[in-house]
Design a protein around this motif. Sequence first.
Motif, PDB file in Angstrom:
ATOM      1  N   GLY A 160       7.105 -14.871   9.829  1.00  0.00           N
ATOM      2  CA  GLY A 160       5.648 -14.875   9.778  1.00  0.00           C
ATOM      3  C   GLY A 160       5.070 -13.468   9.733  1.00  0.00           C
ATOM      4  N   VAL A 161       5.621 -12.567  10.545  1.00  0.00           N
ATOM      5  CA  VAL A 161       5.158 -11.180  10.557  1.00  0.00           C
ATOM      6  C   VAL A 161       5.479 -10.507   9.219  1.00  0.00           C
ATOM      7  CG1 VAL A 161       5.363  -8.934  11.707  1.00  0.00           C
ATOM      8  CG2 VAL A 161       5.457 -11.044  13.054  1.00  0.00           C
ATOM      9  N   ILE A 162       6.646 -10.786   8.670  1.00  0.00           N
ATOM     10  CA  ILE A 162       7.035 -10.218   7.368  1.00  0.00           C
ATOM     11  C   ILE A 162       6.033 -10.627   6.302  1.00  0.00           C
ATOM     12  CG2 ILE A 162       8.771 -10.331   5.535  1.00  0.00           C
ATOM     13  CD1 ILE A 162      10.887 -10.579   7.773  1.00  0.00           C
ATOM     14  N   PHE A 163       5.687 -11.911   6.278  1.00  0.00           N
ATOM     15  CA  PHE A 163       4.721 -12.393   5.286  1.00  0.00           C
ATOM     16  C   PHE A 163       3.345 -11.749   5.508  1.00  0.00           C
ATOM     17  CE2 PHE A 163       7.703 -15.459   3.802  1.00  0.00           C
ATOM     18  CZ  PHE A 163       7.195 -15.975   2.615  1.00  0.00           C
ATOM     19  N   ALA A 164       2.913 -11.657   6.770  1.00  0.00           N
ATOM     20  CA  ALA A 164       1.594 -11.095   7.064  1.00  0.00           C
ATOM     21  C   ALA A 164       1.502  -9.632   6.627  1.00  0.00           C
ATOM     22  CB  ALA A 164       1.291 -11.223   8.554  1.00  0.00           C
ATOM     23  N   LEU A 165       2.519  -8.847   6.946  1.00  0.00           N
ATOM     24  CA  LEU A 165       2.527  -7.442   6.533  1.00  0.00           C
ATOM     25  C   LEU A 165       2.563  -7.320   5.018  1.00  0.00           C
ATOM     26  CD1 LEU A 165       4.868  -5.392   8.915  1.00  0.00           C
ATOM     27  CD2 LEU A 165       2.486  -4.921   8.331  1.00  0.00           C
ATOM     28  N   ASN A 166       3.338  -8.173   4.376  1.00  0.00           N
ATOM     29  CA  ASN A 166       3.442  -8.129   2.923  1.00  0.00           C
ATOM     30  C   ASN A 166       2.094  -8.441   2.270  1.00  0.00           C
ATOM     31  OD1 ASN A 166       5.405  -7.669   0.810  1.00  0.00           O
ATOM     32  ND2 ASN A 166       5.107  -9.791   0.215  1.00  0.00           N
ATOM     33  N   LEU A 167       1.360  -9.401   2.836  1.00  0.00           N
ATOM     34  CA  LEU A 167       0.032  -9.737   2.319  1.00  0.00           C
ATOM     35  C   LEU A 167      -0.929  -8.565   2.486  1.00  0.00           C
ATOM     36  CD1 LEU A 167      -0.353 -13.397   3.636  1.00  0.00           C
ATOM     37  CD2 LEU A 167      -0.088 -12.695   1.256  1.00  0.00           C
ATOM     38  N   ALA A 168      -0.870  -7.902   3.636  1.00  0.00           N
ATOM     39  CA  ALA A 168      -1.753  -6.754   3.874  1.00  0.00           C
ATOM     40  C   ALA A 168      -1.444  -5.622   2.899  1.00  0.00           C
ATOM     41  CB  ALA A 168      -1.604  -6.279   5.316  1.00  0.00           C
ATOM     42  N   ILE A 169      -0.166  -5.359   2.663  1.00  0.00           N
ATOM     43  CA  ILE A 169       0.230  -4.307   1.718  1.00  0.00           C
ATOM     44  C   ILE A 169      -0.255  -4.659   0.317  1.00  0.00           C
ATOM     45  CG2 ILE A 169       2.201  -3.156   0.630  1.00  0.00           C
ATOM     46  CD1 ILE A 169       3.715  -3.657   3.316  1.00  0.00           C
ATOM     47  N   GLY A 170      -0.093  -5.929  -0.064  1.00  0.00           N
ATOM     48  CA  GLY A 170      -0.542  -6.353  -1.383  1.00  0.00           C
ATOM     49  C   GLY A 170      -2.046  -6.173  -1.561  1.00  0.00           C
ATOM     50  N   PHE A 171      -2.822  -6.495  -0.526  1.00  0.00           N
ATOM     51  CA  PHE A 171      -4.272  -6.386  -0.651  1.00  0.00           C
ATOM     52  C   PHE A 171      -4.718  -4.941  -0.831  1.00  0.00           C
ATOM     53  CE2 PHE A 171      -8.589  -5.994   1.027  1.00  0.00           C
ATOM     54  CZ  PHE A 171      -9.242  -6.962   0.270  1.00  0.00           C
ATOM     55  N   VAL A 172      -4.114  -4.002  -0.101  1.00  0.00           N
ATOM     56  CA  VAL A 172      -4.544  -2.607  -0.231  1.00  0.00           C
ATOM     57  C   VAL A 172      -3.986  -1.954  -1.494  1.00  0.00           C
ATOM     58  CG1 VAL A 172      -4.891  -2.306   2.239  1.00  0.00           C
ATOM     59  CG2 VAL A 172      -2.677  -1.738   1.257  1.00  0.00           C
ATOM     60  N   LEU A 173      -2.903  -2.500  -2.045  1.00  0.00           N
ATOM     61  CA  LEU A 173      -2.380  -1.981  -3.310  1.00  0.00           C
ATOM     62  C   LEU A 173      -3.107  -2.590  -4.512  1.00  0.00           C
ATOM     63  CD1 LEU A 173       1.520  -1.807  -2.872  1.00  0.00           C
ATOM     64  CD2 LEU A 173      -0.039   0.110  -3.237  1.00  0.00           C
ATOM     65  N   GLY A 174      -3.719  -3.760  -4.332  1.00  0.00           N
ATOM     66  CA  GLY A 174      -4.356  -4.456  -5.451  1.00  0.00           C
ATOM     67  C   GLY A 174      -5.388  -3.651  -6.200  1.00  0.00           C
ATOM     68  N   PRO A 175      -6.291  -2.906  -5.520  1.00  0.00           N
ATOM     69  CA  PRO A 175      -7.306  -2.146  -6.252  1.00  0.00           C
ATOM     70  C   PRO A 175      -6.758  -0.966  -7.038  1.00  0.00           C
ATOM     71  CG  PRO A 175      -8.007  -2.588  -3.991  1.00  0.00           C
ATOM     72  CD  PRO A 175      -6.560  -2.961  -4.081  1.00  0.00           C
ATOM     73  N   LYS A 176      -5.528  -0.557  -6.766  1.00  0.00           N
ATOM     74  CA  LYS A 176      -4.969   0.617  -7.446  1.00  0.00           C
ATOM     75  C   LYS A 176      -5.059   0.508  -8.950  1.00  0.00           C
ATOM     76  CE  LYS A 176      -1.514   2.037 -10.062  1.00  0.00           C
ATOM     77  NZ  LYS A 176      -0.914   1.344 -11.226  1.00  0.00           N
ATOM     78  N   SER A 177      -4.655  -0.623  -9.519  1.00  0.00           N
ATOM     79  CA  SER A 177      -4.590  -0.745 -10.975  1.00  0.00           C
ATOM     80  C   SER A 177      -5.966  -0.725 -11.637  1.00  0.00           C
ATOM     81  CB  SER A 177      -3.819  -2.009 -11.366  1.00  0.00           C
ATOM     82  OG  SER A 177      -2.466  -1.900 -10.960  1.00  0.00           O
ATOM     83  N   PRO A 178      -6.935  -1.554 -11.191  1.00  0.00           N
ATOM     84  CA  PRO A 178      -8.257  -1.448 -11.816  1.00  0.00           C
ATOM     85  C   PRO A 178      -8.896  -0.083 -11.612  1.00  0.00           C
ATOM     86  CG  PRO A 178      -8.301  -2.991  -9.958  1.00  0.00           C
ATOM     87  CD  PRO A 178      -6.881  -2.694 -10.251  1.00  0.00           C
ATOM     88  N   LEU A 179      -8.698   0.531 -10.459  1.00  0.00           N
ATOM     89  CA  LEU A 179      -9.244   1.863 -10.232  1.00  0.00           C
ATOM     90  C   LEU A 179      -8.642   2.873 -11.200  1.00  0.00           C
ATOM     91  CD1 LEU A 179      -9.333   2.198  -6.324  1.00  0.00           C
ATOM     92  CD2 LEU A 179     -11.289   2.166  -7.871  1.00  0.00           C
ATOM     93  N   ALA A 180      -7.308   2.877 -11.302  1.00  0.00           N
ATOM     94  CA  ALA A 180      -6.642   3.870 -12.138  1.00  0.00           C
ATOM     95  C   ALA A 180      -7.003   3.697 -13.608  1.00  0.00           C
ATOM     96  CB  ALA A 180      -5.124   3.770 -11.950  1.00  0.00           C
ATOM     97  N   PHE A 181      -6.999   2.458 -14.100  1.00  0.00           N
ATOM     98  CA  PHE A 181      -7.290   2.260 -15.523  1.00  0.00           C
ATOM     99  C   PHE A 181      -8.759   2.513 -15.842  1.00  0.00           C
ATOM    100  CE2 PHE A 181      -3.068   0.744 -15.742  1.00  0.00           C
ATOM    101  CZ  PHE A 181      -2.706   0.776 -17.080  1.00  0.00           C
ATOM    102  N   SER A 182      -9.642   2.243 -14.893  1.00  0.00           N
ATOM    103  CA  SER A 182     -11.037   2.612 -15.082  1.00  0.00           C
ATOM    104  C   SER A 182     -11.172   4.130 -15.164  1.00  0.00           C
ATOM    105  CB  SER A 182     -11.879   2.060 -13.930  1.00  0.00           C
ATOM    106  OG  SER A 182     -13.207   2.523 -14.015  1.00  0.00           O
ATOM    107  N   MET A 183     -10.426   4.832 -14.346  1.00  0.00           N
ATOM    108  CA  MET A 183     -10.476   6.295 -14.354  1.00  0.00           C
ATOM    109  C   MET A 183      -9.849   6.877 -15.614  1.00  0.00           C
ATOM    110  SD  MET A 183     -10.038   7.462 -10.350  1.00  0.00           S
ATOM    111  CE  MET A 183      -8.673   6.403  -9.914  1.00  0.00           C
ATOM    112  N   TYR A 184      -8.842   6.188 -16.175  1.00  0.00           N
ATOM    113  CA  TYR A 184      -8.290   6.640 -17.464  1.00  0.00           C
ATOM    114  C   TYR A 184      -9.377   6.633 -18.535  1.00  0.00           C
ATOM    115  CZ  TYR A 184      -3.432   6.405 -15.860  1.00  0.00           C
ATOM    116  OH  TYR A 184      -2.254   6.612 -15.206  1.00  0.00           O
TER     117      TYR A 184
END
Length: 468
Positions: free
Chosen positions: A337-361
């Motif tokens: 359960g903790v593994i899944f919870a941490l993985n979800l949190a990491i995914g959420f904070v990494l999610g904006p990276k791609s739209p941010l980076a490509f918008s900046m390109y």
Amino acid sequence: MTVPVRHITAAPGGKAQQSTTAVRLREKIGYGLGDMGFNFYWANISAFLLIYYTDVFGISAAAAGTMMLVTKIVDAFTDPLMGAIADRTRSRFGKFRPYLLWLALPLAGAGVLTYSTPDLGETGKLVWAYGTYTLLMLVYTAINIPYSALSGVITNDSQQRTTLISYRFIGGFSGGILVTYLTPKLVPLLGQGDDVLGWQLTMLVFGIAAALMFFITFLTTKERIAPLSLQPNAVRQDLTDLKNNKPWLVLFALALIIMVTITMRAGSGVYYFKYYVVRPDLVGEFLSSYMLALALGAAATPLMTRFIDKKRLMVLLMSLAGLLSISLYFVPADAVGVIFALNLAIGFVLGPKSPLAFSMYADTADYNEWRTGRRATAMTFAAATFSQKLGGAIASALIGWLLAAIGYVANEQQSSGSQTGIVLLISVIPGVIALLAAFVMRYYSLDNQQLAKIQCDLQQRKAEAASR
């Protein structure tokens, strides 16, 4: 439903004012579906290709990792070459949209060949792997570079680009959810006990689905933004402009670093659950829930950028991703359960990276046109895409090399040292790399105020050129 896209134009006396152009919701959704199709390949490569090569195809982890890195040498030439070709394309459908129509089915064929296992010896299998994976990446490049560049000519408003590209990555991560959840189920279902056949048929299903999505993107999008000069530049000049575009150079390094983080976590996730957690039945749920968190993070990006500058937001998110990823190292294997919870949190904070980076390109393409009078939208995205693919390849190679170094043996119980290495691959190593990305982002210089000035100046120049 329509959303107004702001275009800053020059009023008499030089005062800036705004006009609006309607961008339909269906266009944003159509554009997003394109990246869903691409992730039927990209997410599969990131999450499953390495373990397919080691556990099904039958080559060593070190050989597979090296192959995935070496083939990127070809991409070092094909990505900017495709960018130059796309920038110079002239057709009744535009510069970038036609490639979605022309190359959808060839990409599907290349995908099936890459996930095929011919009855060859060890050397023959390596030759087959090198040849088919190189072919897949060549065709992928030829269709993906124009698709990425398309976002730079749909609208020239920075905030609306962020929204548009958020739709792209919502679609992309949704495709990743489908791939990571369905693949472990489709392979045994379609293969009926024959994994070799199961992988072929699974990629055939994904290839046909992706082709349909590319057709929808082609039909629903429109190219609106034209460069100041319609005369194409020399390719050497395009590359020189990129070399002298400091904000773009920062993004190039950033994309490479972040993609190492993302791919390393995705590529090691299967090994982590199969050999450390010893719950291979949860692989699909683990990876697909991570993709869902990435999609939610991407969806939240336009809201975040209303309150936080893109640069500061990227620094904050990558710092959080690094710390959360490192903390996963200390979670025991039975704390699912903790593994899944941490993985979800990491995914959420990494999610904006791609739209941010490509918008900046796209912003850096505007900056280059503002600074030099020259615009090479596809070349800007092509070199950036190469950076991402190189980062993904480095991550896959590192996984393969480290697995070989720690004595990994496919389909066998792993030693304690091997298990520790697998845990490091999904936690500490990508976490440290994410913190490095946060540091690199400090050198990015384009803020909201400068971007507004750039758009005002470009619109004024185009108005003056039109009145001559």
